[in-house]
Design a protein around this motif. Structure first.
Motif: not given
Length: 266
Positions: A6-7, A14-15, A50-53, A58-59
């Motif tokens: 994903x992006x 973080x874009x 540890x980073x979540x979205x 996200x794409x």
């Protein structure tokens, strides 16, 4: 485990970054889905950062960028028959280039050299480790997981040219996604395709002439498979035309749905 690539959408620090991630949550409730970012590639033991979205932030991209896509033709008897072909005595294989790959929601660009582009819903296998000459009983060791695929085909070009490189290898002719499911038994899964919401294909992987294990053993007899390589396992009966403006969706039981719109190549 569902593995996505994903992006991050605009508006986040973080874009624009591209990562792999583990998707958790109830697929029936899209708003509940969360992506846990992974460090590096997901092969071996995935390492969350540890980073979540939220999935909606996200794409989703093509879940893998393979070094090669090995596709199998006429692996469903009814599909072979609908095009006037016999089931081949050995698996009929061909390549789609890496440049054909697109992800969910990306557009299939109708090539100007064709007037009969068609959909082909398929189960795709993603290889998880470098391998060659894999015996049937060891195939599960080399499979990373499964995803949905659309083997988009310029049918008139395929018939006119007699070989399939341009007909099946043009840019955007290999949608993959929406993610990779690593815990799945491929023996008897529903494979469907809709166009603008209308059901066009409905088959089951149990109808395949040759199983996933047989296909991987056959392909790896000839060539080394690398992590991330993709094998397309054939399409059920019901293939047909796509037109500019159509929304085509491939679903595989236990995985999800891959949707793409068809546009004119600009």
């Amino acid at each position: 485990m569902r593995i996505a690539r994903f992006s991050v959408r605009e508006g986040s620090p973080a874009a624009g970054s591209v990562s792999f991630g583990i998707i958790e949550g109830d697929a029936a409730q899209p708003d509940s889905l969360v992506v846990h970012t992974l460090a590096g590639h997901p092969f071996g033991t995935p390492q969350p950062t540890g980073e979540t979205h939220r999935l909606q932030d996200v794409r989703l991209l093509a879940p893998m960028l393979p070094s090669k896509i090995v596709a199998v033709g006429r692996n469903y008897a009814a599909h072979a028959a609908e095009l006037g072909n016999e089931v081949p005595a050995v698996p009929l294989t061909f390549f789609k280039p890496s440049t054909a790959v697109i992800g969910p929601t990306e557009a299939v660009a109708y090539p100007p050299f064709s007037s009969d582009v068609q959909y082909e819903a398929e189960l795709a296998v993603v290889i998880g480790r470098m391998c060659r000459e894999v015996p049937l009983e060891r195939v599960p060791e080399v499979v990373f997981g499964y995803t949905c695929a659309n083997d988009v085909t310029a049918r008139d070009v395929q018939q006119r040219e007699g070989q399939w490189a341009r007909a099946k290898g043009f840019d955007t002719s290999c949608p993959l996604g929406p993610w990779i499911e690593t815990d799945l038994d491929p023996a008897d899964l529903a494979v469907t395709c809709t166009v603008n919401g209308e059901l066009r294909q409905a088959g089951r992987t149990s109808q395949m002439v040759r199983s996933v294990a047989e296909l991987i053993a056959h392909v790896s007899e000839a060539m080394t498979l690398l992590p991330g390589d993709v094998i397309l396992t054939g399409t059920p009966a019901g293939v047909g035309p796509l037109n500019i403006g159509d929304e085509v969706a491939v679903s595989v039981e236990g995985i999800g749905t891959l949707s793409n719109k068809v546009i004119k190549r600009g």
